[in-house]
Scaffold this active site. Structure first.
Site, PDB file in Angstrom:
ATOM      1  N   SER A  51      20.700 -68.754  65.718  1.00  0.00           N
ATOM      2  CA  SER A  51      21.833 -69.558  65.239  1.00  0.00           C
ATOM      3  C   SER A  51      22.796 -68.795  64.340  1.00  0.00           C
ATOM      4  O   SER A  51      23.923 -69.231  64.152  1.00  0.00           O
ATOM      5  CB  SER A  51      21.333 -70.798  64.501  1.00  0.00           C
ATOM      6  OG  SER A  51      20.781 -70.442  63.252  1.00  0.00           O
ATOM      7  N   LYS A  92      22.223 -70.982  57.080  1.00  0.00           N
ATOM      8  CA  LYS A  92      23.529 -71.295  57.671  1.00  0.00           C
ATOM      9  C   LYS A  92      24.629 -70.826  56.729  1.00  0.00           C
ATOM     10  O   LYS A  92      24.385 -70.447  55.589  1.00  0.00           O
ATOM     11  CB  LYS A  92      23.689 -72.806  57.912  1.00  0.00           C
ATOM     12  CG  LYS A  92      22.622 -73.440  58.777  1.00  0.00           C
ATOM     13  CD  LYS A  92      22.621 -72.972  60.205  1.00  0.00           C
ATOM     14  CE  LYS A  92      21.467 -73.618  60.967  1.00  0.00           C
ATOM     15  NZ  LYS A  92      21.160 -72.958  62.199  1.00  0.00           N
TER      16      LYS A  92
END
Length: 195
Positions: A51, A92
């Site tokens: 990701s 993230k």
């Protein structure tokens, strides 16, 4: 003569005992420091998944600064580790800060109505020129909220087509932040400060 030898042996034993005690104290202090540093200041994480590619690869190891946000607040584009649930942590990138209006249109990030450059995506977007890399959205469409709430963040993975992030899990509470990802140190040939 015999008495002198015995006294010398007793003295040697005392010196050895003192040396052992000194080393034991040093080891205890070192262990306490390591536990304190690892528990309160810095820790390391292994990144699983794609990701955050290409910034961070699957199985890269990163150092997390756990004290930075005790002193200051997260900044836009910081890479953070946070508790996604009771058993899983995610890494993230911070896109939206409290009070921000976030929108994506035609592969461009808009923060409070102003287009914002994302230099870490340049390499990616060149590859995906035919199709959008980040599909259009507004915060309200995704979360029902027009602005990022107080003490919360909106985060995205760099690999927008393959990331579970705030688009699916919603806003991230400041209380769930573990720390800021500062350095990727493994594999060693890829050692670098994260941006």
């Amino acid at each position: 003569m015999e008495i002198n030898r015995r006294l010398e042996n007793i003295e040697k034993r005392k010196k050895v005992k003192k040396e052992i005690i000194s080393w034991a104290k040093t080891l205890v202090v070192v262990l306490v420091l390591v536990v304190a540093i690892r528990g309160f200041l810095f820790t390391n994480y292994i990144v699983y998944g794609s990701s955050m590619m290409p910034t961070i690869q699957d199985r890269d190891r990163v150092i997390i600064n756990k004290i930075g946000y005790g002193i200051g607040a997260p900044k836009r584009f910081d890479m953070i580790v946070f508790h996604a649930n009771e058993t899983t942590d995610y890494i993230k990138r911070v896109i939206g800060l409290p009070g921000d209006f976030i929108e994506y249109k035609d592969d461009v990030l808009y923060v409070n109505g102003i287009a914002v450059d994302e230099p870490y995506l340049v390499e990616i977007t060149d590859v995906y020129k035919r199709y959008p890399y980040t599909h259009d959205f507004t915060l309200e469409e995704l979360t029902g909220e027009k602005y990022v709430p107080k003490d919360h963040l909106f985060v995205l993975g760099d690999n927008r087509r393959n990331s579970v992030d705030s688009r699916q899990i919603g806003f991230i509470s400041f209380d769930d932040i573990v720390g800021k990802a500062d350095i990727a140190y493994w594999p060693i040939k890829e050692f670098r400060k994260l941006k």
